[in-house]
Enzyme design. Structure first.
Site, mmCIF file in Angstrom:
data_model
loop_
_atom_site.group_PDB
_atom_site.id
_atom_site.type_symbol
_atom_site.label_atom_id
_atom_site.label_comp_id
_atom_site.label_asym_id
_atom_site.label_seq_id
_atom_site.Cartn_x
_atom_site.Cartn_y
_atom_site.Cartn_z
ATOM 1 N N HIS A 20 0.823 -1.212 0.000
ATOM 2 C CA HIS A 20 0.000 0.000 0.000
ATOM 3 C C HIS A 20 0.859 1.265 0.000
ATOM 4 C CE1 HIS A 20 -4.148 0.987 -0.131
ATOM 5 N NE2 HIS A 20 -4.345 1.313 1.130
ATOM 6 N N ASN A 66 -6.603 7.084 3.844
ATOM 7 C CA ASN A 66 -8.029 7.351 3.660
ATOM 8 C C ASN A 66 -8.410 8.825 3.757
ATOM 9 O OD1 ASN A 66 -8.105 4.596 3.488
ATOM 10 N ND2 ASN A 66 -9.255 4.284 5.356
ATOM 11 N N ASP A 91 -0.831 2.700 -5.424
ATOM 12 C CA ASP A 91 -0.774 1.260 -5.654
ATOM 13 C C ASP A 91 -2.085 0.803 -6.283
ATOM 14 O OD1 ASP A 91 -2.502 -0.138 -3.160
ATOM 15 O OD2 ASP A 91 -1.722 1.860 -2.742
ATOM 16 N N ASN A 112 -9.569 3.770 -1.227
ATOM 17 C CA ASN A 112 -10.038 4.811 -0.307
ATOM 18 C C ASN A 112 -9.250 6.107 -0.406
ATOM 19 O OD1 ASN A 112 -12.176 3.302 0.701
ATOM 20 N ND2 ASN A 112 -10.873 2.301 2.210
#
Length: 187
Positions: A20, A66, A91, A112
């Site tokens: 991530h 997020n 990613d 997100n």
């Protein structure tokens, strides 16, 4: 011309080098290629560098993935950067490991970080560079996969793929998104 290059990731040692955080690793390499260093400023770490006539403001949001849109909107407005001169490096588990896809706009595809950026900017029409992290995970384990680490084999290949992503970012800034897409998509 001024550009905002945003690498998405999560802050903290527990997230370092996870799939991530590919966006953070790519913009780290971009900054290193210009001998630029990051300093902690509002909503994230900022580095500044030039690539020929392009001025790059490189951002690693400290807002967690997020809530990345808060940092992107703040630095876009603070630096007076147009939407088409923002490039979000993110990613993507829909792409094979190391694949690069540059797009001028698009949906968040369930990501997100991209979802929050679209909410804060009021549009999904901003450029992005998606870096493939693969999708070798059983159904229902996507969160563990993206927050997990690359395999040893992927880590061996990572420097070469990061260099390609850095070259793609520089091409975006110097020659435009169409040239960057034609040159680097599907490589």
């Amino acid at each position: 011309m001024k550009y905002l290059i945003v690498g998405l990731g999560n802050i903290g040692a527990e997230y370092a080098n996870t799939r991530h955080n590919a966006g953070f690793r790519i913009v780290d390499a971009l900054a290193a290629s210009g001998d630029a260093s990051f300093s902690t400023e509002r909503y994230g770490d900022i580095a500044r560098m030039r690539v020929k006539n392009a001025q790059l403001v490189i951002l690693k949001p400290s807002t967690y993935m997020n809530l990345s849109g808060n940092a992107v909107r703040y630095w876009k407005d603070k630096e007076g950067i147009e939407l088409e001169n923002i490039l979000v490096v993110v990613d993507d588990c829909a792409l094979p490991f190391g694949a690069i896809r540059i797009k001028p706009r698009g949906s968040d595809a369930g990501h997100n970080g991209l979802k929050n950026i679209a909410q804060m900017l009021g549009t999904q029409s901003y450029p992005r560079l998606k870096f493939g992290i693969g999708n070798d995970f059983p159904r229902g384990t996507q969160v563990d996969y993206v927050l997990g680490h690359f395999s040893d084999e992927e880590e061996k290949l990572f420097p070469e793929r990061i260099k390609l992503a850095v070259d793609a970012i520089k091409t975006f800034c110097l020659a435009g998104i169409q040239t960057a897409m034609n040159t680097y998509n599907n490589k």
